[in-house]
Design an enzyme around this catalytic site. Sequence first.
Site, mmCIF file in Angstrom:
data_model
loop_
_atom_site.group_PDB
_atom_site.id
_atom_site.type_symbol
_atom_site.label_atom_id
_atom_site.label_comp_id
_atom_site.label_asym_id
_atom_site.label_seq_id
_atom_site.Cartn_x
_atom_site.Cartn_y
_atom_site.Cartn_z
ATOM 1 N N GLU A 201 0.860 -1.172 0.000
ATOM 2 C CA GLU A 201 0.000 0.000 0.000
ATOM 3 C C GLU A 201 0.895 1.219 0.000
ATOM 4 O O GLU A 201 1.760 1.358 0.867
ATOM 5 C CB GLU A 201 -0.806 0.027 1.289
ATOM 6 C CG GLU A 201 -2.229 -0.386 1.134
ATOM 7 C CD GLU A 201 -2.943 -0.269 2.470
ATOM 8 O OE1 GLU A 201 -2.797 0.760 3.149
ATOM 9 O OE2 GLU A 201 -3.631 -1.229 2.822
ATOM 10 N N ASP B 16 -5.422 9.274 10.156
ATOM 11 C CA ASP B 16 -4.089 8.808 10.522
ATOM 12 C C ASP B 16 -3.611 9.304 11.875
ATOM 13 O O ASP B 16 -3.857 10.442 12.269
ATOM 14 C CB ASP B 16 -3.082 9.229 9.445
ATOM 15 C CG ASP B 16 -3.247 8.398 8.182
ATOM 16 O OD1 ASP B 16 -3.176 7.162 8.307
ATOM 17 O OD2 ASP B 16 -3.461 8.977 7.104
#
Lengths: 260, 392
Positions: A46, A57
């Site tokens: 990824e 995040d």
Amino acid sequence: MDPLREALEKKKRKLFVPYLTFGYPDVSSFCTLLRICEEEGADAVEVGIPHSDPVADGPVIQTTSFAALKQGVTPPLVVEVMAGVSLSIPLIAMTYGNIVLQYGVGRFARDFREVGFRGLIVADFPLEAWDFLKEAQGLLSRILLASVTSPLERVRRIAEVSEGFVYLVSGKGVTGKTEVDFSALKERVACIRRHTSALVLPGFGIHNPRQAATLAEYTDGVIVGSALLEYIIRNRDTATWMEGFAALVRSYRRALDGAA
Amino acid sequence: MEKWFFGEFGGRFVPETLVHPLEELEEAYEYYRNDPEFQEELKLYLTTYAGRPTPLTYAARLSRELGGARIYLKREDLNHTGSHKLNNTLGQVLLAKKMGKKRVIAETGAGQHGVATATACALLGLECQVYMGAVDVERQKLNVFRMQVLGAQVIPVYSGSQTLKDAINEALRDWVRNVDTTHYVIGSVVGPHPYPTMVRDFQSVIGREAKEQFLEREGRLPDYVIACVGGGSNAIGIFSAFLPYGDVRLVGVEAGGLGLETGKHAASIGRGRKGVLHGSMSLLLQDEFGQIQETHSIAAGLDYPGVGPEHAFLAKTGRAQYVTATDEEAQEAFCLLARTEGIIPALESAHALAYAVKIAPSLPREATVLVCLSGRGDKDVEVVMRSLAKEA
């Protein structure tokens, strides 16, 4: 069946999908890291395309994202660099919706596919928001996230239309800072298994090989991001950090092979 | 999904973990919105605690000095805590309590919304934590202390540009972790559905009161309704009552900062492009790759790179017009109102006033202008003092 899923199923083993932020710690090291992942047994990688406002995040990926942006990483640069890198494993772009929208959805899908990307994960676009990404269809597999907070009926719907695999968010939290909620996770895996044949990979907060192996016992593998990037953040001033990174990737591979 | 949008703007662009909590919030809000008991309780707090209705003031000396239209002020500066923000936080914190949440989080830029949230939490007995960019913590020390006195915990945010947008990011991250126990009180008409609708509804009390007061005073509706727009909650609040009346010109005033040509401004409608930030599709200040740009305004409450989706929609359809006022124009209006009316306005509100000052002289004496004076300026005197000293 979509090509990404086909490629992953052909592996016939528990899948290990590392996450790296494009351009971290710098573009050339990033390319070496990709190569290391390929050599040490990753089944796909990824690649995070950084955004200025990464709401999904935690601190680690925020740090790597801001560092990459500061060095001038842009989606066109990703395409330019990746055009010169040839890998035997598929790449999956992970980013935020606005990055794809501003690049142009169709153009993004075509350009990224051209340089080795096969899947797309958009952290802030749940199922319904993919109406805005239709032009990527048929070019990049639409990998949807399901979460431990998603009701089972919704998990089922997500699994039915997700391509490549279902990215199962392992607990309530952001990347790197999530405590795995095993019971909610198991319940959702069972639901997906009951109704679909989709591959299921948990991610968020998986921080050591042992934990990865435990999770892989009832899923199809794991996604590991922050734990790898944190290693790089902490060790990149040392002479042997790349070897250390290779050993870390290898340790996840072995742990998963042991769980199979 | 259609009700999530205002035309092409709005929506729900959030991590999957927040989808279900937003559904629960939407459901609870729909229920309590139509619950007479809830509305009665909220009304009681708004009147006996916040001090509503706030007055409508005819600015006689200001109007005379400008020599044109008659200017009226809707006095949200007289609302408890000194701004319109409390209208929304009382509504949302009461809703949070009904939903059984024990903890409330909020983001704040200048600190006005943080103070209003801390106040509502103190009143209703909920735990409160406020995220605030580290840069803002430094420049708004007094409001940080006010929140602490009110029993809230202020958490400085060190990521990104360390200002309002980063405080929202961090509040969203907190909410993802604590959705079971926590309600996130967003302070403006931004964010994923149902926030833009819910915050508008709670702020629409401004418009309802103003319309009634204006009719009583003038026997007709105003020619202009002017309000400042950062995220745009006071503007939507006052616009909402006048939307059906096409003759009433609605004007939103964005922060022109040092001037649009300098790039140092916060004119998301004036200079922005369509994109997704903080859960909704709207107009944003962003670079060609979709990275959000840093903004500038002398008014911290307007210093935001996005705008509520309903404003983007009103701009697109032309129902409302959006203009800008620079830092300098806002400061001049700030001083002018203080001198002519004895009211020190918030620098945010001074932007709305600056546009009224600009157009009033060329309007006939019969024309009327209604300005939303969204907050008081005590918090800004130091900023203006420093800025004027620099000029001198």
